[in-house]
Every structure is written in C-alpha cells, then in structure tokens.
Design a protein around this motif. Sequence first.
Motif, PDB file in Angstrom:
ATOM      1  N   GLU A 184       0.804  -1.187  -0.195  1.00  0.00           N
ATOM      2  CA  GLU A 184      -0.290  -0.100   0.034  1.00  0.00           C
ATOM      3  C   GLU A 184       0.685   1.117   0.332  1.00  0.00           C
ATOM      4  N   LYS A 185       1.873   1.340   0.742  1.00  0.00           N
ATOM      5  CA  LYS A 185       3.335   2.550   1.006  1.00  0.00           C
ATOM      6  C   LYS A 185       3.375   2.658  -0.921  1.00  0.00           C
ATOM      7  N   GLU A 186       4.203   1.614  -0.771  1.00  0.00           N
ATOM      8  CA  GLU A 186       4.765   1.482  -2.484  1.00  0.00           C
ATOM      9  C   GLU A 186       3.574   2.084  -3.113  1.00  0.00           C
ATOM     10  N   LEU A 187       2.425   1.790  -3.346  1.00  0.00           N
ATOM     11  CA  LEU A 187       1.632   2.136  -4.269  1.00  0.00           C
ATOM     12  C   LEU A 187       0.872   3.575  -4.330  1.00  0.00           C
ATOM     13  N   GLN A 188       1.684   4.090  -2.567  1.00  0.00           N
ATOM     14  CA  GLN A 188       1.477   5.332  -2.565  1.00  0.00           C
ATOM     15  C   GLN A 188       2.592   5.875  -3.299  1.00  0.00           C
ATOM     16  N   TYR A 189       3.316   5.470  -2.796  1.00  0.00           N
ATOM     17  CA  TYR A 189       4.483   6.185  -3.323  1.00  0.00           C
ATOM     18  C   TYR A 189       5.179   6.322  -4.725  1.00  0.00           C
ATOM     19  N   GLN A 190       4.793   5.267  -5.536  1.00  0.00           N
ATOM     20  CA  GLN A 190       4.203   5.441  -6.530  1.00  0.00           C
ATOM     21  C   GLN A 190       3.332   6.178  -7.253  1.00  0.00           C
ATOM     22  N   TYR A 191       2.024   6.474  -7.213  1.00  0.00           N
ATOM     23  CA  TYR A 191       1.042   7.498  -6.648  1.00  0.00           C
ATOM     24  C   TYR A 191       1.613   8.803  -6.438  1.00  0.00           C
ATOM     25  N   ASP A 192       2.568   9.538  -5.456  1.00  0.00           N
ATOM     26  CA  ASP A 192       2.410  10.750  -5.897  1.00  0.00           C
ATOM     27  C   ASP A 192       3.992  10.791  -5.905  1.00  0.00           C
ATOM     28  N   PHE A 193       4.945   9.919  -6.625  1.00  0.00           N
ATOM     29  CA  PHE A 193       5.924  10.057  -7.330  1.00  0.00           C
ATOM     30  C   PHE A 193       5.383  10.152  -8.743  1.00  0.00           C
ATOM     31  N   ASN A 194       3.839   9.682  -9.281  1.00  0.00           N
ATOM     32  CA  ASN A 194       3.447   9.756 -10.636  1.00  0.00           C
ATOM     33  C   ASN A 194       3.387  11.630 -10.555  1.00  0.00           C
ATOM     34  N   GLN A 195       2.764  12.057  -9.173  1.00  0.00           N
ATOM     35  CA  GLN A 195       1.776  13.021  -9.252  1.00  0.00           C
ATOM     36  C   GLN A 195       2.916  14.094  -9.783  1.00  0.00           C
ATOM     37  N   LYS A 196       4.127  13.836  -8.855  1.00  0.00           N
ATOM     38  CA  LYS A 196       4.609  14.965  -9.300  1.00  0.00           C
ATOM     39  C   LYS A 196       5.633  15.157 -10.082  1.00  0.00           C
ATOM     40  N   GLU A 197       5.938  13.668 -10.920  1.00  0.00           N
ATOM     41  CA  GLU A 197       6.587  14.205 -12.119  1.00  0.00           C
ATOM     42  C   GLU A 197       5.858  14.216 -13.210  1.00  0.00           C
ATOM     43  N   GLU A 198       4.687  14.323 -13.383  1.00  0.00           N
ATOM     44  CA  GLU A 198       2.887  15.020 -14.189  1.00  0.00           C
ATOM     45  C   GLU A 198       3.727  16.239 -13.489  1.00  0.00           C
ATOM     46  N   GLU A 199       3.935  16.598 -12.580  1.00  0.00           N
ATOM     47  CA  GLU A 199       4.102  17.945 -12.111  1.00  0.00           C
ATOM     48  C   GLU A 199       5.001  18.801 -12.146  1.00  0.00           C
ATOM     49  N   TYR A 200       6.819  17.988 -12.971  1.00  0.00           N
ATOM     50  CA  TYR A 200       7.402  18.560 -12.785  1.00  0.00           C
ATOM     51  C   TYR A 200       7.258  18.797 -14.573  1.00  0.00           C
ATOM     52  N   VAL A 201       6.927  17.610 -15.496  1.00  0.00           N
ATOM     53  CA  VAL A 201       6.717  17.349 -16.819  1.00  0.00           C
ATOM     54  C   VAL A 201       6.090  18.800 -16.801  1.00  0.00           C
ATOM     55  N   ASN A 202       4.972  19.621 -16.319  1.00  0.00           N
ATOM     56  CA  ASN A 202       3.836  20.307 -16.421  1.00  0.00           C
ATOM     57  C   ASN A 202       5.254  21.704 -16.296  1.00  0.00           C
ATOM     58  N   THR A 203       5.319  21.725 -15.606  1.00  0.00           N
ATOM     59  CA  THR A 203       5.491  22.921 -15.095  1.00  0.00           C
ATOM     60  C   THR A 203       7.264  22.477 -15.976  1.00  0.00           C
ATOM     61  N   ILE A 204       7.993  21.687 -16.490  1.00  0.00           N
ATOM     62  CA  ILE A 204       9.250  22.109 -17.877  1.00  0.00           C
ATOM     63  C   ILE A 204       7.974  22.371 -19.204  1.00  0.00           C
ATOM     64  N   ASN A 205       7.337  22.493 -19.275  1.00  0.00           N
ATOM     65  CA  ASN A 205       6.590  22.421 -20.472  1.00  0.00           C
ATOM     66  C   ASN A 205       6.244  23.752 -20.534  1.00  0.00           C
ATOM     67  N   ARG A 206       5.618  24.597 -19.229  1.00  0.00           N
ATOM     68  CA  ARG A 206       5.198  25.626 -19.019  1.00  0.00           C
ATOM     69  C   ARG A 206       6.741  26.202 -18.906  1.00  0.00           C
ATOM     70  N   LEU A 207       7.554  25.930 -18.356  1.00  0.00           N
ATOM     71  CA  LEU A 207       8.584  27.095 -19.252  1.00  0.00           C
ATOM     72  C   LEU A 207       9.192  26.675 -20.361  1.00  0.00           C
ATOM     73  N   GLU A 208       9.360  26.105 -20.975  1.00  0.00           N
ATOM     74  CA  GLU A 208       9.317  25.821 -22.247  1.00  0.00           C
ATOM     75  C   GLU A 208       9.297  26.136 -23.163  1.00  0.00           C
ATOM     76  N   GLN A 209       7.609  26.624 -22.879  1.00  0.00           N
ATOM     77  CA  GLN A 209       6.219  27.664 -23.455  1.00  0.00           C
ATOM     78  C   GLN A 209       6.576  29.048 -23.628  1.00  0.00           C
ATOM     79  N   GLN A 210       7.320  29.130 -22.064  1.00  0.00           N
ATOM     80  CA  GLN A 210       7.303  30.694 -21.931  1.00  0.00           C
ATOM     81  C   GLN A 210       9.114  31.040 -21.976  1.00  0.00           C
ATOM     82  N   ILE A 211       9.500  30.101 -22.695  1.00  0.00           N
ATOM     83  CA  ILE A 211      11.043  30.351 -23.158  1.00  0.00           C
ATOM     84  C   ILE A 211      10.599  30.739 -24.512  1.00  0.00           C
ATOM     85  N   LYS A 212      10.029  29.954 -25.093  1.00  0.00           N
ATOM     86  CA  LYS A 212       9.480  29.914 -26.374  1.00  0.00           C
ATOM     87  C   LYS A 212       8.993  31.689 -27.014  1.00  0.00           C
ATOM     88  N   ASN A 213       8.160  32.045 -26.492  1.00  0.00           N
ATOM     89  CA  ASN A 213       7.467  33.072 -26.041  1.00  0.00           C
ATOM     90  C   ASN A 213       8.101  34.121 -25.814  1.00  0.00           C
TER      91      ASN A 213
END
Length: 162
Positions: free
Chosen positions: A56-85
């Motif tokens: 259960e903890k592993e699943l929770q950690y995996q879920y949290d990791f996936n959430q953080k990874e998604e946040e980081y990917v979104n942040t990176i994409n947003r920053l890349e878009q800002q750089i392009k702009n």
Amino acid sequence: MTAILLTQTQPSKSLHEQLSDSLAKYASAQAEIFILGRKVDVLSTQSTQQITEFKEKELQYQYDFNQKEEEYVNTINRLEQQIKNLSTKSQHLQLDQEELQIKLDQNMCTIHQLEKTAHKQTQTIFNLNKLNKHLALQLEMKSMEVDRLQLYANELEYRKSV
C-alpha cells in the motif's frame, strides 16, 4: 523404536513408566509444535499484513511519484513555452530595434539634408543682403544723381528765367 531407545537409556524404569514418559514428552512436543504453529500463523499473518502495508505504501509512493513527475513535466512544458514566448518577443523586439535604427538613419539623413538646405539658404540670404546693400547703394547713388540733375535742371531753369 523410541521405546527401545528409552529402555536402553533408562534401564531402571519400567516399560510402562517409560511409555508414559515418552507419551508425556510426545504430548509436550505436540504442544510445542502447536504453539510454534500458532506462532508461525501469527508471524505469517503479521508478515502478510506488513507486506500488504508495504505494498500500500509502495502504491502510495508510486502514486505520489507519478503526481510529482506529472507536475514536473507540466512545469517543464510551461517553462519551455515561456522560453519560446520570450524568444519570439525577443525576435520581435530585435526587429523593432532594427526598424527604429533604419528610421533613425533616415532621420539623420533628413537632418543632414536640412542642414545643407539651411546653409544654402543662409548663403542665399547673405548674398541677397549683399545685393540689397549694393542695390541700396546704387539707389542712393542714382538718387543723388537725380538730385544733382534736379539741381542742374533747377539751375538751368533759373538761368533761363533770368
């Protein structure tokens, strides 16, 4: 066979006593086996529970990791878009700067032409003033000539009348 071993190790006891001791030991061993079995069951249950909690903890950690990874990917994409702009804005500003430089150069040329024209006009005014003074002097001379001729005509008329 147990009885044979017991008889060999304890010759002073009777067979009945030996059998009774053996049965007591057997019952004691069975009780220990039962207790150990219960302990194994408890430990197995605890292990299963711990494994379940771990999963259960592993699943929770995996879920949290996936959430953080998604946040980081979104942040990176947003920053890349800002750089392009910002890059696009920078290019636009550079083009604007180049256009302003061209207009500045054109204005400098216009100013230079106006300065040349102003110099020519100043020269023309100077020449016109010179000519005006020359003409004024000639006019003065002609006026004096007219006055002299008028005096001469007056004198002639006076002589004629005398």
